[in-house]
Design a protein around this motif. Sequence first.
Motif, PDB file in Angstrom:
ATOM      1  N   ARG A  81     -49.602  22.830 -18.177  1.00  0.00           N
ATOM      2  CA  ARG A  81     -49.760  24.940 -17.976  1.00  0.00           C
ATOM      3  C   ARG A  81     -48.059  25.185 -18.082  1.00  0.00           C
ATOM      4  NH1 ARG A  81     -54.773  26.089 -16.169  1.00  0.00           N
ATOM      5  NH2 ARG A  81     -55.891  23.811 -15.760  1.00  0.00           N
ATOM      6  N   PHE A  82     -47.487  25.493 -19.329  1.00  0.00           N
ATOM      7  CA  PHE A  82     -46.101  26.416 -19.481  1.00  0.00           C
ATOM      8  C   PHE A  82     -46.350  27.954 -18.794  1.00  0.00           C
ATOM      9  CE2 PHE A  82     -48.665  25.383 -23.260  1.00  0.00           C
ATOM     10  CZ  PHE A  82     -47.951  26.595 -24.184  1.00  0.00           C
ATOM     11  N   THR A  83     -45.618  28.587 -18.947  1.00  0.00           N
ATOM     12  CA  THR A  83     -45.967  29.940 -18.363  1.00  0.00           C
ATOM     13  C   THR A  83     -44.654  30.932 -19.389  1.00  0.00           C
ATOM     14  OG1 THR A  83     -43.765  30.418 -16.629  1.00  0.00           O
ATOM     15  CG2 THR A  83     -46.047  28.766 -16.035  1.00  0.00           C
ATOM     16  N   GLU A  84     -43.916  30.065 -20.566  1.00  0.00           N
ATOM     17  CA  GLU A  84     -43.361  30.882 -21.477  1.00  0.00           C
ATOM     18  C   GLU A  84     -41.822  31.955 -20.905  1.00  0.00           C
ATOM     19  OE1 GLU A  84     -46.340  32.999 -23.828  1.00  0.00           O
ATOM     20  OE2 GLU A  84     -46.965  31.442 -24.995  1.00  0.00           O
ATOM     21  N   GLY A  85     -41.182  31.365 -19.862  1.00  0.00           N
ATOM     22  CA  GLY A  85     -40.043  32.111 -18.912  1.00  0.00           C
ATOM     23  C   GLY A  85     -40.448  32.592 -18.172  1.00  0.00           C
ATOM     24  N   LYS A  86     -42.421  33.092 -18.075  1.00  0.00           N
ATOM     25  CA  LYS A  86     -42.440  33.754 -16.954  1.00  0.00           C
ATOM     26  C   LYS A  86     -42.910  33.479 -15.416  1.00  0.00           C
ATOM     27  CE  LYS A  86     -45.744  36.401 -20.416  1.00  0.00           C
ATOM     28  NZ  LYS A  86     -45.559  35.541 -21.824  1.00  0.00           N
ATOM     29  N   LEU A  87     -41.878  33.763 -14.224  1.00  0.00           N
ATOM     30  CA  LEU A  87     -41.928  33.052 -13.313  1.00  0.00           C
ATOM     31  C   LEU A  87     -42.943  33.909 -12.141  1.00  0.00           C
ATOM     32  CD1 LEU A  87     -38.113  32.896 -12.581  1.00  0.00           C
ATOM     33  CD2 LEU A  87     -39.751  31.265 -14.105  1.00  0.00           C
ATOM     34  N   ASP A  88     -42.949  34.997 -12.420  1.00  0.00           N
ATOM     35  CA  ASP A  88     -44.192  35.411 -11.756  1.00  0.00           C
ATOM     36  C   ASP A  88     -45.554  34.729 -12.097  1.00  0.00           C
ATOM     37  OD1 ASP A  88     -44.945  36.654 -14.098  1.00  0.00           O
ATOM     38  OD2 ASP A  88     -45.177  38.680 -13.267  1.00  0.00           O
TER      39      ASP A  88
END
Length: 335
Positions: A81-88
């Motif tokens: 699971r990678f969030t593409e820079g979206k920390l929220d």
Amino acid sequence: MKSQRTPSGSGRFARRLFWLAVAMLLCVPPLRVQAQEAPRPFRIGVLNAAWAASHPTVEGLKAGLKELGFEDGRDVTFDIRFTEGKLDAMPAAAGALVKAGVDLIFTSQEAATQAARDATKSVPIVFTLVGDPVGAGIVGKLAQPGGNVTGVSSLQTELVAKRLEVLKTLAPAVRRVWLIYYGLDLSTTPMIGKALDAAQRMKLELLPKGVLDANELRRVLREVRRDDAVLAPESSNPELAIAIIERSLALRVPAVFGTALWIGYGGLMSYGPDYYAQGVQAATLVAKILRGARPQDLPVEGAEKIDLAVNLKTAELLGLTVPRKILLRADAFRR
């Protein structure tokens, strides 16, 4: 009157043998005709803020596990699971991994590790790229982590003085350094203290500035002058590093980073752990846990591979001559 035939002695004997054989077969348990089912592969959940599944720490983890006898697909599988820079998006992604029933969660950076730690107190967690695990409150002690978390520290606090020293060697005219960090990373607090002490010894003015996003960063960088430099420690928000590189090139000011990854994007210099190597190192901890060890019994390790990298093209753009002592010590160059 015909006499009745009676069974011969040989016929009676044959029938007795038949029924004896039947009785013996009934007493013998049936043979197991099905092979024993192979154990299912361990499911490793992966959580980070990358833009692709092939993050260097993940590739290092896979390579390290393979060296230790864990074949991808046979012994382990990965739910990335990678969030593409979206920390929220981290908390939801961490919760989804726990709900999916993974056997272990592998994280990179402080925000991902905190999200995984908040999502579960039972699933083992192995982290990488956390600058100061104790300062961040992720573990109580390095030698005795406690709870369900252990991992590899990127030694941010321990290496900050050396980064300033290398900066001073490469850019001796610098007198003021902006230490720009992600404001929500708790591990930066002890690092700032070490940096202030080191800067005082080197007669440098150090200005720590915490920012949350690229907009705040742009406001801070408006105050940076031509003869200044920027120190950018590892952070949970990768967008900050990209923005710092762009602005430092535009202003022609040196920028120092915590890993060689950013030198490839135009950063001047880095001194710190290699991402891929941290993944390989963490694989040993992961393997021990999959084989039955408890994370609370496995001390947090410091990153073993520390590299010095220089972008020679950026140095030329900034009008800097790379000293021979740095050329001899550097592990990687970007031309």
